[in-house]
Design an enzyme around this catalytic site. Structure first.
Site, mmCIF file in Angstrom:
data_model
loop_
_atom_site.group_PDB
_atom_site.id
_atom_site.type_symbol
_atom_site.label_atom_id
_atom_site.label_comp_id
_atom_site.label_asym_id
_atom_site.label_seq_id
_atom_site.Cartn_x
_atom_site.Cartn_y
_atom_site.Cartn_z
ATOM 1 C CG HIS A 157 18.998 35.935 30.737
ATOM 2 N ND1 HIS A 157 18.886 35.217 29.564
ATOM 3 C CD2 HIS A 157 19.825 35.224 31.559
ATOM 4 C CE1 HIS A 157 19.608 34.110 29.665
ATOM 5 N NE2 HIS A 157 20.195 34.094 30.860
ATOM 6 C CB CYS B 133 20.383 47.415 25.105
ATOM 7 S SG CYS B 133 21.679 47.467 26.369
ATOM 8 C CB CYS C 294 23.536 34.307 32.849
ATOM 9 S SG CYS C 294 22.523 32.910 33.410
ATOM 10 C CG HIS D 283 18.772 30.098 45.753
ATOM 11 N ND1 HIS D 283 18.548 31.082 46.681
ATOM 12 C CD2 HIS D 283 17.595 29.455 45.579
ATOM 13 C CE1 HIS D 283 17.279 31.065 47.044
ATOM 14 N NE2 HIS D 283 16.678 30.087 46.396
ATOM 15 C CB CYS E 216 22.135 46.516 31.232
ATOM 16 S SG CYS E 216 22.860 46.848 29.623
ATOM 17 C CB CYS F 190 21.604 32.477 49.274
ATOM 18 S SG CYS F 190 22.059 32.284 47.539
ATOM 19 C CG HIS G 53 18.519 44.713 29.276
ATOM 20 N ND1 HIS G 53 19.337 45.630 28.639
ATOM 21 C CD2 HIS G 53 17.245 45.123 29.046
ATOM 22 C CE1 HIS G 53 18.593 46.542 28.047
ATOM 23 N NE2 HIS G 53 17.324 46.267 28.280
ATOM 24 C CG HIS H 147 18.476 78.332 68.157
ATOM 25 N ND1 HIS H 147 19.806 78.326 68.558
ATOM 26 C CD2 HIS H 147 17.975 77.117 68.515
ATOM 27 C CE1 HIS H 147 20.086 77.170 69.133
ATOM 28 N NE2 HIS H 147 18.996 76.416 69.124
ATOM 29 C CB CYS I 62 22.980 77.241 67.033
ATOM 30 S SG CYS I 62 22.524 78.863 66.363
#
Length: 533
Positions: free
Chosen positions: A76, A49, A59, A8, A67, A6, A72, A486, A168
């Site tokens: 962020h 947490c 990050c 970014h 998480c 991408c 989370h 069937h 079948c």
């Protein structure tokens, strides 16, 4: 996973290069020493947490671990306007703006290089071996220069099966198994290594592998599964003959034989640090689930938690056990198969509606059955427990919840009632959804209050998200009576195309007007998000 990358990620690399990726790889993903692994274990926890989540992300713009499951890292990224983060297990790059994992060849090569370096420093062999085609494969590639492109309208994978005389029931299960995504990926990637080297022609797994090749070869003429039928008769004697058999019984027999023919084990450490061998075959990895049983003393509210024991274990696929009662004529049927090398319960989770279902008008949905099963049950005065706190026998309540969800869940609606001189087909309509959320039925969704009046399943639980959602991909139906009839099935091709399979005939089907309105006998769901251990 977006294979094209991408903008970014490209902009981030132009500004900061690949040094941030190398640092994270070196210190938090591919550690080279015991000390660095200890530091990693102490540092890798969510900064929100403070939990050590199995899907932790880092990050790339600042020092923050979050998480993925509890969102989370998403919160962020949104609050700080930070676009990129990295999965700290596999090194995948997540772009918040694109809402997808993105691929970059340079970062992938850096990751592989760091893994090889880490493995060598730890005295391990190279964990990656590049694939090289054999002479036979090279010859086949030269003989077939044309490549078939698979798109959203492709019919590759759709193929009828010839009815060999009341088969079948087998054809429907074969259609469901060949369209199980994880089984398909396993067999088409040639991962099966036959353990019956002296008599490979008797290996049911090898025949299943050939069957997948037949289905995805692009050939449109119906296939004749005579070799599969012969092997089933050989390994499951109770199914031999041309009488009409039960599709659910055939499913259990087939999974059991495949499990026996492709056994693999690995060491697994439990919460107490004890190591035990568990089965790691493809059937166990896909269909294994587990239950948790919570028993609460009504006098002092002390809670006893047990892992449900699947006893007795099955030595032959003809047996089906155990039955676990739930209130008001609704039961959940758990089928286990034997495995001498494993200690955990190997279960195929299937919901069973008893013969009293049609008397209860509200009990006409799959989610209702699951709610009834996971509701607390008063055991009564005839089943008292000896409480370690009260030091006396007390009445109690029991609540069963899902401790571990299988990757594929098969729900079996019990349509046939058999008693002495009496056979009945139960045709009550039971609605089932295209998407099923199992979060309310998980052990983590259980209320912390141990009292009977408050011991209920919560509709939502923190830390549990769409990772517990399932998608419907196959439905097996039966028309007729308890003595004759069937089998047909609906299967999903790609993401949204449904087809009706009736032996050699395959026709397009409507999800809303045909699939979800069908009577339903076996319902196959697979997880939308996979958890890798």
């Amino acid at each position: 996973m977006n294979s094209g990358g991408c903008d970014h990620l490209s902009a981030f690399k132009e500004e900061k290069g690949i040094e941030p990726f190398r640092i994270i790889f070196s210190y938090f993903i591919s550690c080279c020493s015991r000390e660095s692994r200890k530091r990693k274990a102490l540092a890798l926890q969510c900064h929100t947490c403070r939990q050590m989540s199995p899907r932790l992300h880092s990050c790339l713009h600042c020092v923050f671990f979050g998480c993925f499951g509890a969102k989370h890292i998403h919160q962020h990224a949104k609050s700080k306007n930070h676009e990129l983060s990295m999965d700290l297990t596999y090194g995948a790059i997540l772009c918040r703006v694109c809402s997808d994992y993105v691929y970059d060849r340079e970062i992938e090569e850096l990751f592989r290089t760091q893994q090889r370096k880490s493995a060598l420093l730890l005295g391990m062999l190279n964990p990656f071996s590049p694939w090289e085609p054999s002479e036979m494969e090279v010859e086949l590639l030269h003989q077939n220069p044309k490549r078939r492109k698979i798109d959203g309208n492709s019919t590759i994978g759709l193929r009828g099966l010839i009815n060999l005389g009341n088969t079948c029931f087998m054809n429907c299960i074969v259609q469901a198994l060949t369209h199980t995504p994880l089984l398909r990926d396993y067999f088409l990637s040639d991962q099966h290594k036959c353990q019956m080297t002296q008599e490979s022609q008797q290996c049911l797994v090898c025949e299943m592998s050939r069957l997948f090749q037949e289905f995805y070869s692009g050939v449109r003429t119906p296939h004749t599964p005579y070799r599969l039928l012969h092997l089933v008769w050989t390994h499951a004697r109770h199914l031999a003959g041309y009488e009409q058999q039960d599709a659910h019984e055939f499913l259990i027999a087939a999974l059991d034989v495949i499990h026996q023919h492709c056994k693999a084990s690995r060491n697994k450490e439990d919460a107490d640090g004890n190591t035990a061998q568990v089965c790691d075959c493809i059937i166990d990895r896909i269909f294994t689930g587990g239950l948790q049983s919570d028993v609460t003393c009504q006098e002092c509210n002390i809670l006893y938690t047990f892992r449900l024991e699947m006893s007795p274990r099955l030595s032959t696929p003809s047996g089906i056990s155990p039955w676990i009662s739930a209130p008001r004529k609704t039961t959940l049927h758990l089928v286990s198969w034997s495995d001498p090398c494993a200690t955990d319960s190997h279960t195929l989770i299937s919901a069973v509606f008893s013969n009293g279902l049609d008397r209860f008008e509200e009990a006409t949905s799959l989610t209702y059955c699951l709610r009834r099963f996971t509701r607390p049950e008063h055991l009564g005065s005839t089943a008292k427990i000896k409480c370690s706190k009260c030091h006396n026998y007390q009445e109690s309540t029991k609540q069963l919840t899902m401790k571990k969800l299988p990757l594929v869940a098969c729900f079996h609606l019990k349509r046939f009632e058999h008693s002495t001189g009496y056979h009945k087909k139960i045709s009550t309509y039971v609605s089932f959804p295209e998407e099923l959320d199992m979060t309310p039925f998980m052990s983590a969704s259980r209320d912390n209050n141990n009292g009977y009046s408050h011991q209920v399943i919560q509709e939502a639980a923190s830390g549990l998200t769409s990772e517990n959602k399932y998608s419907l991909y196959a439905v097996v139906n039966h028309r007729g009576t308890a003595d004759t009839g069937h089998y047909t099935c609906f299967i999903r091709q790609h993401k949204s195309h449904w087809f009706r399979c009736e032996d050699h005939l395959i026709t397009k089907a409507s999800l809303d007007y045909e699939v979800l309105k069908s009577e339903g006998y076996l319902l196959f769901y697979h997880k939308q998000i996979l958890d890798y251990e």
